[in-house]
Design an enzyme around this catalytic site. Structure first.
Site, PDB file in Angstrom:
ATOM      1  N   HIS A   1      43.902  69.882  17.572  1.00  0.00           N
ATOM      2  CA  HIS A   1      42.537  69.714  17.446  1.00  0.00           C
ATOM      3  C   HIS A   1      41.564  70.328  18.287  1.00  0.00           C
ATOM      4  O   HIS A   1      42.049  71.221  19.260  1.00  0.00           O
ATOM      5  CB  HIS A   1      41.979  68.022  18.013  1.00  0.00           C
ATOM      6  CG  HIS A   1      42.209  67.832  19.359  1.00  0.00           C
ATOM      7  ND1 HIS A   1      41.079  67.918  20.631  1.00  0.00           N
ATOM      8  CD2 HIS A   1      43.202  67.489  20.095  1.00  0.00           C
ATOM      9  CE1 HIS A   1      41.524  67.712  21.638  1.00  0.00           C
ATOM     10  NE2 HIS A   1      42.641  67.361  21.546  1.00  0.00           N
TER      11      HIS A   1
ATOM     12  N   CYS B   1      48.292  65.826  23.446  1.00  0.00           N
ATOM     13  CA  CYS B   1      47.806  66.596  22.367  1.00  0.00           C
ATOM     14  C   CYS B   1      47.651  68.039  22.472  1.00  0.00           C
ATOM     15  O   CYS B   1      47.449  68.409  23.745  1.00  0.00           O
ATOM     16  CB  CYS B   1      46.688  65.923  21.633  1.00  0.00           C
ATOM     17  SG  CYS B   1      46.897  64.374  21.170  1.00  0.00           S
TER      18      CYS B   1
END
Length: 407
Positions: A297, A316
Site C-alpha cells: 500500500h 505489510c
C-alpha cells in the site's frame, strides 16, 4: 578484486533509474548520487551466476587474510590522519577504491567517491561520511561475507526457474521492490517492511486487484499493541486519526463507550476513513491473496523512504512512488493508463481496479547478491535468518537516521 559499485539506493532510485519520478511528489535525491544500478533482477539466472563468481572472489580474499577493522572516527572530506590510511586500504580491498589511491592520510575526493560506492553496496545513503552504519558494514569480516553469500546463493537458486515475463520482487531485508518485464528491471521502489517483532512473511502469490482510496480496517494485532495504549494516553487519538469503531452488529459506537483500561476494544472493528493525507494506506492498496493477511500500500508517511532503516510496518509493505508501481501492474488492464489512474486517485472515491493478468509477486529474503557488472550487494540480516549474527547492524542503521536528522 570486487568490482566498483554503480548502484542507486532504494530511497532515491525512483528519481534516477529508468527516468522515473513520482508524479506529484518531490524527493530530494541529488545528495544521494547519480549512479545507475544494473537492470538485472535480483531473482534471475544472471544474478545467480554473478553471485557464484562473487563467492569465489570473496573466498579468495578471505583466504588471503581479508581486511582489518576501521575505527569509529567520524571521517569526512578534509579529514587527516592514520585513520584515513586504514580506510583507504579497506576500500581498496573491496574494490571500491582503485589500488593507485591506496596510500595517503588525507580524506580527498577519491576516498569520498570510494566510500560512497561502498555505502551504496550496503544499501546506505551515500553520504561520503564515515557514520555508525558504514563502520558496522565495513567491519564485517571477509569470511563472514563469504558465508553470507553462500547462504543467499542457495535462496537465489531456489528461484532459478521461469518466474514469468512480468513479475514483482519484494526483498524484505533490502526494504525494496522491483518490477520486472522480460528479465529486466522496469522500476525500483524503496519500501517500508515489517518490524523485527512483526515480520513481513516470505511467500509467493499473484497481485489481483488495486483499491483506490480505500478504508483501512485495523488488524487485531495493531488494536492490541498500538490503539489501546495510544487511547490510554490520549482519549482523542481515534477521533484525530478519523478511525471509527463498529460493534458486531455493524453499528458505530463512540470511543467513550469503550473501557480502554481492559482489552474490551479487541471485540470491535476499527476502520479509518479514506484520505491520502491521513489514512494509513494512503490512496491505494494492492491486494495479494495470501494466508498472512498482508498486502502492499501507499502511505502518508513518506519521510521513511529516505531512511537507511525502513523496518517500520506491522508486516505489510509500504511503497514509495506507488503511482509508477500501479501503472506497471495495470499496464495490461484495458483502460487503465496513467491519466485514468490519476483520475481515480483524485476522485477521492473507493474504486476497485482488477488486474486483468494477475502479476506474480515474490516476497523474498535476500541479504547478499551480485550482478553481472561485478557489483556485490549486502544488507543487514534484519530477522536473523542467515544465522551469522549480522542483525547487530540494526542499531547502527537507526543511529545513521538519528544522526542525519540532526543536520
Amino acid at each position: 578484486m570486487v568490482g566498483s559499485a554503480f548502484y542507486t539506493p532504494a530511497a532515491a532510485q525512483q528519481q534516477l533509474a529508468f527516468g522515473q519520478a513520482e508524479w506529484q511528489q518531490n524527493y530530494d535525491s541529488a545528495q544521494r548520487g547519480t549512479q545507475t544500478r544494473s537492470n538485472t533482477p535480483t531473482l534471475s539466472p544472471d544474478a545467480v551466476a554473478a553471485t557464484e563468481q562473487a563467492v569465489a572472489r570473496y573466498r579468495s580474499l578471505a583466504e588471503s587474510g581479508g581486511w582489518g577493522k576501521i575505527g569509529n572516527d567520524r571521517l569526512r572530506l578534509g579529514s587527516r590522519g592514520p585513520a584515513v590510511q586504514v580506510l583507504r586500504q579497506r576500500l581498496v580491498l573491496s574494490g571500491d577504491l582503485d589500488a593507485s589511491a591506496a596510500r595517503g592520510e588525507v580524506f580527498d575526493s577519491y576516498v569520498e567517491a570510494g566510500l560512497r560506492k561502498a555505502q551504496l553496496r550496503y544499501g546506505l545513503a551515500p553520504t561520503g561520511v564515515v557514520n555508525p552504519g558504514t563502520v558496522a558494514a565495513l567491519n564485517v569480516p571477509a569470511e563472514v561475507r563469504v558465508r553470507q553469500l553462500e547462504v543467499n546463493l542457495v535462496r537465489l537458486r531456489s528461484y532459478s526457474g521461469n518466474l514469468g515475463n512480468r513479475y514483482v520482487i519484494v526483498n524484505i531485508p533490502a526494504a525494496s521492490v522491483e518490477t520486472v518485464a522480460n528479465n529486466h528491471v522496469v522500476t525500483r521502489h524503496a519500501a517500508g517492511v515489517g518490524k523485527v517483532d512483526r515480520q513481513s512473511p516470505i511467500f509467493n502469490s499473484r497481485i489481483t486487484e488495486i483499491n483506490f482510496n480505500p478504508f483501512w480496517t485495523v488488524p487485531a494485532s495493531i488494536i492490541r499493541k498500538d490503539l489501546i495504549p495510544k487511547m490510554r494516553q490520549d482519549p482523542k487519538y481515534l477521533t484525530d486519526q478519523k478511525i471509527r469503531i463498529y460493534n458486531a452488529e455493524g453499528q458505530e459506537i463512540q470511543p467513550s463507550q469503550v473501557d480502554w483500561n481492559t482489552y474490551e476494544a479487541t471485540r470491535y472493528r476499527f476502520r479509518q476513513d479514506p484520505g491520502a493525507d491521513l489514512n494509513s494506506m494512503g490512496f491505494v492498496r494492492i491486494n495479494i491473496p495470501n494466508p498472512y493477511g498482508v498486502y502492499m500500500h501507499d502511505t502518508p508517511a513518506k519521510g521513511v523512504f529516505g531512511d537507511d532503516f525502513r523496518f517500520v510496518s506491522s508486516g505489510c509493505v509500504r511503497m514509495q512512488n506507488v503511482r509508477d508501481y500501479i501503472a506497471f501492474l495495470l499496464e495490461e488492464s484495458p483502460g487503465w493508463d496513467r491519466q485514468k489512474i490519476q483520475a481515480a486517485i483524485d476522485s477521492g472515491k473507493r474504486i476497485d481496479a482488477p488486474v486483468s493478468n494477475p502479476v506474480p509477486v515474490f516476497w523474498t529474503y535476500i541479504t547478499a547478491w551480485a550482478t553481472p557488472d561485478g557489483v556485490v550487494q549486502f544488507r543487514s540480516d534484519i530477522y536473523d535468518r542467515d544465522g551469522l549474527g549480522l542483525g547487530g547492524q540494526i542499531a547502527a542503521l537507526e543511529a545513521n537516521d538519528s544522526d542525519a536528522s540532526k543536520h
